[in-house]
Design an enzyme around this catalytic site. Structure first.
Site, mmCIF file in Angstrom:
data_model
loop_
_atom_site.group_PDB
_atom_site.id
_atom_site.type_symbol
_atom_site.label_atom_id
_atom_site.label_comp_id
_atom_site.label_asym_id
_atom_site.label_seq_id
_atom_site.Cartn_x
_atom_site.Cartn_y
_atom_site.Cartn_z
ATOM 1 N N LYS A 116 0.848 -1.199 0.000
ATOM 2 C CA LYS A 116 0.000 0.000 0.000
ATOM 3 C C LYS A 116 0.882 1.246 0.000
ATOM 4 O O LYS A 116 1.814 1.362 0.802
ATOM 5 C CB LYS A 116 -0.896 -0.042 1.246
ATOM 6 C CG LYS A 116 -2.202 0.687 1.095
ATOM 7 C CD LYS A 116 -3.098 0.382 2.294
ATOM 8 C CE LYS A 116 -4.336 1.222 2.300
ATOM 9 N NZ LYS A 116 -5.074 1.086 3.566
HETATM 10 O O1 G3P Z 1 -7.986 2.342 5.918
HETATM 11 C C1 G3P Z 1 -8.459 3.367 5.112
HETATM 12 C C2 G3P Z 1 -9.842 3.837 5.428
HETATM 13 O O2 G3P Z 1 -10.772 2.805 5.208
HETATM 14 C C3 G3P Z 1 -9.986 4.520 6.746
HETATM 15 O O3 G3P Z 1 -11.306 4.784 7.103
HETATM 16 O O4 G3P Z 1 -13.015 5.637 8.681
HETATM 17 O O5 G3P Z 1 -10.576 6.021 9.160
HETATM 18 O O6 G3P Z 1 -11.730 7.247 7.344
HETATM 19 P P1 G3P Z 1 -11.667 5.977 8.140
#
Ligand code: G3P
Length: 217
Positions: free
Chosen positions: A83
Protein backbone atom coordinates in the site's frame (compact mmCIF):
# COMPACT_ATOMS: atom_id res chain seq x y z
CA UNK A 1 -18.38 -6.95 -4.52
CA UNK A 2 -15.50 -8.33 -2.50
CA UNK A 3 -15.71 -7.55 1.22
CA UNK A 4 -12.48 -6.57 2.95
CA UNK A 5 -12.06 -5.84 6.64
CA UNK A 6 -10.28 -2.60 7.52
CA UNK A 7 -8.56 -3.67 10.72
CA UNK A 8 -5.34 -5.10 12.13
CA UNK A 9 -7.12 -6.57 15.16
CA UNK A 10 -6.75 -10.36 15.20
CA UNK A 11 -9.85 -11.04 17.31
CA UNK A 12 -12.02 -9.08 14.91
CA UNK A 13 -10.45 -10.87 11.95
CA UNK A 14 -10.95 -14.32 13.48
CA UNK A 15 -14.59 -13.57 14.30
CA UNK A 16 -15.35 -12.22 10.80
CA UNK A 17 -13.41 -15.08 9.16
CA UNK A 18 -15.67 -17.56 10.98
CA UNK A 19 -18.64 -16.09 9.08
CA UNK A 20 -17.04 -17.12 5.79
CA UNK A 21 -17.62 -13.86 3.92
CA UNK A 22 -14.32 -11.95 4.21
CA UNK A 23 -12.29 -11.75 0.99
CA UNK A 24 -9.32 -9.72 2.21
CA UNK A 25 -7.93 -7.17 4.65
CA UNK A 26 -6.72 -3.58 4.48
CA UNK A 27 -4.46 -2.10 7.13
CA UNK A 28 -2.90 1.32 7.51
CA UNK A 29 -0.20 2.69 9.86
CA UNK A 30 -2.84 4.00 12.31
CA UNK A 31 -4.56 0.59 12.53
CA UNK A 32 -1.21 -1.19 13.01
CA UNK A 33 -0.17 1.32 15.68
CA UNK A 34 -3.42 0.64 17.57
CA UNK A 35 -2.39 -3.02 17.96
CA UNK A 36 1.11 -2.06 19.17
CA UNK A 37 2.88 -4.77 17.13
CA UNK A 38 5.35 -4.13 14.30
CA UNK A 39 3.80 -4.30 10.83
CA UNK A 40 5.92 -7.25 9.60
CA UNK A 41 4.79 -9.41 12.51
CA UNK A 42 1.15 -8.31 12.50
CA UNK A 43 0.54 -8.74 8.77
CA UNK A 44 2.12 -12.21 8.89
CA UNK A 45 -0.41 -13.14 11.57
CA UNK A 46 -3.23 -11.65 9.50
CA UNK A 47 -2.13 -13.74 6.49
CA UNK A 48 -2.57 -16.86 8.65
CA UNK A 49 -6.19 -15.93 9.41
CA UNK A 50 -7.51 -14.63 6.07
CA UNK A 51 -6.67 -16.19 2.71
CA UNK A 52 -7.02 -13.16 0.43
CA UNK A 53 -5.34 -9.88 -0.47
CA UNK A 54 -3.78 -8.25 2.60
CA UNK A 55 -2.73 -4.61 2.17
CA UNK A 56 0.37 -3.54 4.12
CA UNK A 57 1.29 0.15 3.94
CA UNK A 58 4.76 1.66 3.74
CA UNK A 59 5.68 4.54 6.05
CA UNK A 60 8.56 5.86 3.92
CA UNK A 61 7.79 9.01 1.96
CA UNK A 62 10.45 8.94 -0.77
CA UNK A 63 10.09 6.63 -3.76
CA UNK A 64 13.43 4.83 -3.29
CA UNK A 65 12.75 4.13 0.38
CA UNK A 66 9.15 3.12 -0.42
CA UNK A 67 10.49 0.55 -2.89
CA UNK A 68 12.89 -0.91 -0.32
CA UNK A 69 10.19 -1.06 2.35
CA UNK A 70 7.50 -2.36 -0.02
CA UNK A 71 9.78 -5.05 -1.43
CA UNK A 72 10.41 -6.35 2.11
CA UNK A 73 6.67 -6.29 2.90
CA UNK A 74 5.86 -8.18 -0.31
CA UNK A 75 8.27 -10.95 0.73
CA UNK A 76 6.32 -11.69 3.93
CA UNK A 77 3.55 -13.60 2.13
CA UNK A 78 2.25 -14.14 -1.41
CA UNK A 79 -1.02 -12.39 -0.50
CA UNK A 80 0.59 -9.10 0.54
CA UNK A 81 -0.38 -6.06 -1.52
CA UNK A 82 1.97 -3.09 -1.00
CA UNK A 83 0.00 0.00 0.00
CA UNK A 84 1.37 3.36 -1.11
CA UNK A 85 0.06 6.90 -0.59
CA UNK A 86 -1.15 8.87 -3.59
CA UNK A 87 1.81 11.25 -3.75
CA UNK A 88 4.30 11.83 -6.56
CA UNK A 89 6.71 9.43 -4.86
CA UNK A 90 3.94 6.91 -4.20
CA UNK A 91 2.92 6.88 -7.85
CA UNK A 92 6.56 6.57 -8.93
CA UNK A 93 6.98 3.58 -6.61
CA UNK A 94 3.70 2.04 -7.86
CA UNK A 95 4.93 2.28 -11.46
CA UNK A 96 8.22 0.57 -10.48
CA UNK A 97 6.42 -2.18 -8.57
CA UNK A 98 4.09 -2.70 -11.50
CA UNK A 99 7.11 -3.37 -13.78
CA UNK A 100 8.36 -5.93 -11.25
CA UNK A 101 4.97 -7.64 -10.96
CA UNK A 102 4.48 -6.57 -7.32
CA UNK A 103 0.85 -5.68 -6.60
CA UNK A 104 0.05 -2.28 -5.12
CA UNK A 105 -2.88 -0.54 -3.43
CA UNK A 106 -2.67 3.22 -3.94
CA UNK A 107 -4.36 4.85 -0.97
CA UNK A 108 -5.55 8.27 0.23
CA UNK A 109 -7.32 8.94 -3.08
CA UNK A 110 -9.77 11.84 -2.96
CA UNK A 111 -10.24 12.84 -6.62
CA UNK A 112 -10.92 11.18 -10.00
CA UNK A 113 -7.74 12.78 -11.41
CA UNK A 114 -5.66 11.10 -8.69
CA UNK A 115 -7.34 7.76 -9.49
CA UNK A 116 -6.40 8.17 -13.16
CA UNK A 117 -2.73 8.54 -12.14
CA UNK A 118 -2.89 5.32 -10.09
CA UNK A 119 -4.35 3.40 -13.04
CA UNK A 120 -1.66 4.81 -15.36
CA UNK A 121 0.97 3.58 -12.88
CA UNK A 122 -0.51 0.08 -13.12
CA UNK A 123 -1.81 -0.07 -9.54
CA UNK A 124 -3.62 -3.30 -8.65
CA UNK A 125 -6.05 -1.41 -6.39
CA UNK A 126 -7.08 2.23 -5.94
CA UNK A 127 -8.52 3.25 -2.55
CA UNK A 128 -10.86 6.26 -2.66
CA UNK A 129 -12.02 7.32 0.84
CA UNK A 130 -15.78 7.87 1.06
CA UNK A 131 -16.28 8.73 4.74
CA UNK A 132 -13.42 11.20 4.94
CA UNK A 133 -14.85 13.19 2.00
CA UNK A 134 -18.20 13.27 3.75
CA UNK A 135 -16.42 14.56 6.86
CA UNK A 136 -15.68 17.71 4.85
CA UNK A 137 -19.21 17.85 3.39
CA UNK A 138 -18.36 16.36 -0.02
CA UNK A 139 -20.20 13.52 -1.75
CA UNK A 140 -18.02 10.44 -1.26
CA UNK A 141 -20.07 8.14 -3.48
CA UNK A 142 -19.76 10.53 -6.44
CA UNK A 143 -16.02 9.87 -6.34
CA UNK A 144 -16.59 6.09 -6.54
CA UNK A 145 -18.96 6.63 -9.46
CA UNK A 146 -16.50 8.89 -11.37
CA UNK A 147 -13.61 6.47 -10.92
CA UNK A 148 -15.69 3.49 -12.09
CA UNK A 149 -16.74 5.50 -15.19
CA UNK A 150 -13.18 6.60 -16.01
CA UNK A 151 -11.73 3.10 -15.56
CA UNK A 152 -14.59 1.65 -17.63
CA UNK A 153 -13.99 4.18 -20.44
CA UNK A 154 -10.45 2.95 -20.97
CA UNK A 155 -10.58 -0.61 -19.69
CA UNK A 156 -8.16 -0.04 -16.81
CA UNK A 157 -7.92 -3.19 -14.73
CA UNK A 158 -7.08 -1.38 -11.46
CA UNK A 159 -9.70 -2.49 -8.93
CA UNK A 160 -11.79 0.19 -7.25
CA UNK A 161 -11.75 -0.36 -3.50
CA UNK A 162 -14.30 1.86 -1.75
CA UNK A 163 -12.61 2.71 1.56
CA UNK A 164 -13.64 4.62 4.67
CA UNK A 165 -17.08 2.95 4.50
CA UNK A 166 -18.74 3.61 7.82
CA UNK A 167 -22.28 2.26 7.51
CA UNK A 168 -24.22 -0.56 5.83
CA UNK A 169 -25.73 2.11 3.57
CA UNK A 170 -22.24 3.11 2.38
CA UNK A 171 -21.50 -0.56 1.59
CA UNK A 172 -24.75 -1.04 -0.34
CA UNK A 173 -24.24 2.21 -2.30
CA UNK A 174 -20.67 1.24 -3.24
CA UNK A 175 -21.94 -2.17 -4.42
CA UNK A 176 -24.76 -0.54 -6.41
CA UNK A 177 -22.27 1.72 -8.19
CA UNK A 178 -20.12 -1.32 -8.99
CA UNK A 179 -17.01 -0.90 -6.83
CA UNK A 180 -14.89 -4.06 -7.05
CA UNK A 181 -14.15 -4.11 -3.32
CA UNK A 182 -15.54 -2.46 -0.19
CA UNK A 183 -13.41 -2.23 2.93
CA UNK A 184 -14.96 -1.53 6.30
CA UNK A 185 -14.32 -1.72 10.03
CA UNK A 186 -15.63 -4.78 11.90
CA UNK A 187 -18.45 -2.67 13.37
CA UNK A 188 -19.82 -1.83 9.92
CA UNK A 189 -19.65 -5.45 8.75
CA UNK A 190 -21.41 -6.58 11.93
CA UNK A 191 -24.17 -3.99 11.44
CA UNK A 192 -24.85 -5.30 7.92
CA UNK A 193 -26.53 -8.38 9.44
CA UNK A 194 -29.11 -6.38 11.35
CA UNK A 195 -32.76 -5.94 10.41
CA UNK A 196 -35.60 -5.72 12.95
CA UNK A 197 -37.92 -7.73 10.67
CA UNK A 198 -35.39 -10.59 10.56
CA UNK A 199 -35.34 -10.69 14.37
CA UNK A 200 -39.12 -10.39 14.63
CA UNK A 201 -39.75 -13.01 11.93
CA UNK A 202 -37.35 -15.51 13.49
CA UNK A 203 -38.91 -15.01 16.91
CA UNK A 204 -42.38 -15.76 15.45
CA UNK A 205 -41.16 -18.84 13.52
CA UNK A 206 -39.57 -20.32 16.63
CA UNK A 207 -42.54 -19.50 18.86
CA UNK A 208 -45.04 -21.03 16.39
CA UNK A 209 -42.97 -24.17 16.04
CA UNK A 210 -42.49 -24.60 19.77
CA UNK A 211 -46.20 -23.98 20.41
CA UNK A 212 -47.36 -26.51 17.80
CA UNK A 213 -45.25 -29.30 19.21
CA UNK A 214 -45.97 -28.37 22.81
CA UNK A 215 -49.72 -28.74 22.06
CA UNK A 216 -49.28 -32.20 20.50
CA UNK A 217 -47.57 -33.59 23.59
O1 G3P B 1 -7.99 2.34 5.92
C1 G3P B 1 -8.46 3.37 5.11
C2 G3P B 1 -9.84 3.84 5.43
O2 G3P B 1 -10.77 2.81 5.21
C3 G3P B 1 -9.99 4.52 6.75
O3 G3P B 1 -11.31 4.78 7.10
O4 G3P B 1 -13.01 5.64 8.68
O5 G3P B 1 -10.58 6.02 9.16
O6 G3P B 1 -11.73 7.25 7.34
P1 G3P B 1 -11.67 5.98 8.14
Amino acid sequence: MKIFLDTANLDELKKAASWGIVDGVTTNPSLIAKEGIKIEEQVARICDIIDGDISAEVVATEAKAMIVEGTALAKIHKNIVVKLPLTRDGIQAAAEFSKEGIRTNVTLCFSPAQALLAAKAGAYIISPFVGRLEDIAQLGMELIESICTIYGNYGYTTQVLAASLRSPLHVAQAAEIGADIGTMPFKTLDMMFNHPLTDKGLETFLKDYAKAFAEKK
